[in-house]
Write a protein that holds these residues in place. Structure first.
Motif, mmCIF file in Angstrom:
data_model
loop_
_atom_site.group_PDB
_atom_site.id
_atom_site.type_symbol
_atom_site.label_atom_id
_atom_site.label_comp_id
_atom_site.label_asym_id
_atom_site.label_seq_id
_atom_site.Cartn_x
_atom_site.Cartn_y
_atom_site.Cartn_z
ATOM 1 N N GLY A 90 0.845 -0.907 0.135
ATOM 2 C CA GLY A 90 -0.073 0.420 -0.028
ATOM 3 C C GLY A 90 0.864 0.815 -0.602
ATOM 4 O O GLY A 90 0.605 2.755 0.055
ATOM 5 N N ARG A 91 2.657 1.323 -0.148
ATOM 6 C CA ARG A 91 2.828 2.251 0.119
ATOM 7 C C ARG A 91 3.279 3.152 -1.707
ATOM 8 O O ARG A 91 2.970 2.002 -2.911
ATOM 9 C CB ARG A 91 4.756 1.554 0.479
ATOM 10 N N ASP A 92 3.968 4.149 -1.709
ATOM 11 C CA ASP A 92 3.770 4.691 -2.894
ATOM 12 C C ASP A 92 5.355 5.404 -2.302
ATOM 13 O O ASP A 92 5.366 6.682 -1.413
ATOM 14 C CB ASP A 92 2.975 6.314 -3.054
ATOM 15 N N LEU A 93 6.371 4.467 -3.225
ATOM 16 C CA LEU A 93 7.359 4.548 -3.287
ATOM 17 C C LEU A 93 7.463 5.186 -4.103
ATOM 18 O O LEU A 93 7.954 5.166 -5.727
ATOM 19 C CB LEU A 93 7.869 2.966 -3.338
ATOM 20 N N ALA A 116 2.924 -2.048 -3.793
ATOM 21 C CA ALA A 116 3.692 -0.550 -3.861
ATOM 22 C C ALA A 116 3.696 -0.026 -5.159
ATOM 23 O O ALA A 116 3.941 -0.711 -6.211
ATOM 24 C CB ALA A 116 5.100 -0.041 -3.457
ATOM 25 N N ARG A 117 3.409 1.495 -5.159
ATOM 26 C CA ARG A 117 3.593 1.671 -6.409
ATOM 27 C C ARG A 117 4.615 2.561 -6.836
ATOM 28 O O ARG A 117 4.963 2.785 -5.859
ATOM 29 C CB ARG A 117 2.104 3.043 -6.842
ATOM 30 N N LEU A 147 0.523 6.887 -9.273
ATOM 31 C CA LEU A 147 1.371 8.181 -7.879
ATOM 32 C C LEU A 147 1.671 9.432 -8.486
ATOM 33 O O LEU A 147 1.166 10.125 -7.854
ATOM 34 C CB LEU A 147 2.543 7.193 -7.780
ATOM 35 N N PHE A 148 2.284 9.017 -9.487
ATOM 36 C CA PHE A 148 2.478 11.245 -9.665
ATOM 37 C C PHE A 148 1.702 12.121 -9.812
ATOM 38 O O PHE A 148 1.948 13.115 -9.310
ATOM 39 C CB PHE A 148 3.763 11.587 -11.374
ATOM 40 N N GLU A 149 0.016 11.610 -9.977
ATOM 41 C CA GLU A 149 -1.111 12.566 -9.972
ATOM 42 C C GLU A 149 -1.071 12.547 -8.985
ATOM 43 O O GLU A 149 -1.880 14.072 -8.220
ATOM 44 C CB GLU A 149 -2.075 12.024 -11.503
ATOM 45 N N THR A 150 -0.752 11.252 -7.720
ATOM 46 C CA THR A 150 -1.567 11.376 -6.125
ATOM 47 C C THR A 150 -1.247 12.157 -5.561
ATOM 48 O O THR A 150 -0.918 13.514 -4.582
ATOM 49 C CB THR A 150 -1.676 10.279 -5.259
ATOM 50 N N HIS A 151 0.441 12.694 -5.768
ATOM 51 C CA HIS A 151 1.277 13.368 -5.095
ATOM 52 C C HIS A 151 1.935 14.506 -6.052
ATOM 53 O O HIS A 151 3.139 15.124 -5.461
ATOM 54 C CB HIS A 151 2.777 12.355 -4.874
#
Ligand code: FVH
Length: 294
Positions: A90-93, A116-117, A147-151
């Motif tokens: 569940g991590r975004d690495l 992870a993503r 991931l990139f869009e989320t963060h």
């Protein structure tokens, strides 16, 4: 870069507090993001603890603290060692440690298999540019678009962001391509200074001439790109290979006259000569690129 505002306060974890990691940490803290940090040598985390970061005792504890986990470590091996005993489910690495495209792709596979993503990053900045508005520093990112869009916003705090595609190897490839070009430029600069080294030409007077010349020549990369795209290495060529190879003799002879080694020049000049010998005298030196492909 983001304003220092309470509106966007994504909590995140940062693994690695070397020169770059510490600069990143200070930028996120200054922007109000709750930050958990971990460093192999614990003493390096102390000052950041005093500045508001939560200091984790282990990498596993740091990874467990937040969904968004950024690694800024020495190299691929140190990232592997650091993450070995962590739970990435569940991590975004986000890996900002310098790696090859192959290492980034392998790490992406490994992280995804562990739940992870993954996004890889290539930092085009030095630590003093981090968190400084208008410094020109930025980071190439590639990998999970989601991931990139989320963060995107929190990643934009320390430096500008340039997302270059879903292939996790592309950020490293862009990074290393630019660094490689820079290396060639540094080699040319070293040779130029060596040529004047024993003369009464003050390096400080010479430097602006060199800077101006390199700046003036830089746009030629656009001609190279246009020729690569069209496959026509003649159209648009103003300085052809036949002329340049002849002039290269003067470069080599001048180095000899000045008592300067030619080892920084000859690899490139030899390729130009090979391309000429293959019958491409009317072209620019774009064809050298084809000779490099193995
Ligand atoms: N600094 C720069 O100018 C460049 C700019 C462009 C991007 N690079 C890359 O950024 C990565 C980190 O660079 P750095 O400047 O922070 O590097 P150091 O100051 O040398 O810190 C290295 C950190 O890595 C930790 N570390 C090393 N080996 C291990 C390991 N086996 N396990 C866990 N951590 C490890 C080290 O920890 P410690 O020595 O303090 O215990 C530092 O935190 C890098 O990829 C650059 O190429 C920077």
């Amino acid at each position: 870069m983001e304003e220092n505002t309470a509106a966007v306060q994504t909590p995140l974890t940062l693994l690695g507090l070397g020169a770059m990691g510490t600069a990143l940490a200070r930028a996120w803290l200054a922007a109000g993001h709750p930050l958990t940090v971990w460093n192999r040598t614990a003493a390096r985390a102390e000052s950041l603890g005093a500045e508001g970061a939560t200091v984790a005792r282990t990498a596993a504890e740091a990874v467990a603290a937040n969904r968004l986990v950024v690694a800024c470590l020495l190299d691929d091996a140190s990232v592997r060692q650091t993450l070995a005993d962590t739970d990435l489910t569940g991590r975004d690495l986000v890996n900002l440690s310098t790696s090859t495209p192959g290492q980034a792709r392998a790490l992406a596979d490994w992280a995804q298999r562990r739940g992870a993503r993954f996004v890889d990053g290539g930092i085009m900045a030095v630590p003093p540019m981090i968190g400084v508005e208008g410094s020109g520093g930025y980071v190439f990112y590639s990998g999970s678009t989601d991931l990139f869009e989320t963060h995107r916003d929190v990643l934009a705090v320390p430096a500008g962001t340039r997302y270059v595609g879903a292939d996790p190897g592309f950020a490293a490839l862009h990074d290393v391509a630019l660094l490689s070009a820079m290396t060639g430029m540094f080699a040319g600069v070293a040779h130029a200074f060596a040529l004047i080294r024993r003369e009464e030409i003050p390096p400080r007077d010479f430097a602006p001439l060199l800077e101006g010349w390199l700046t003036g020549m830089a746009p030629f990369v656009r001609l190279t790109a246009a020729q690569l795209a069209s496959g026509d290495y003649v159209t648009g060529t103003e300085s052809n290979l036949a002329m340049m190879v002849a002039a290269n003799e003067t470069l080599l002879n001048t180095a000899r006259e000045q008592g300067v080694g030619t080892e920084l020049l000859t690899p490139y000049l030899d390729l130009m000569a090979r391309r000429l010998a293959d019958g491409h005298g009317a072209e620019s030196d774009t064809g050298v690129i084809d000779l490099l492909l193995r």
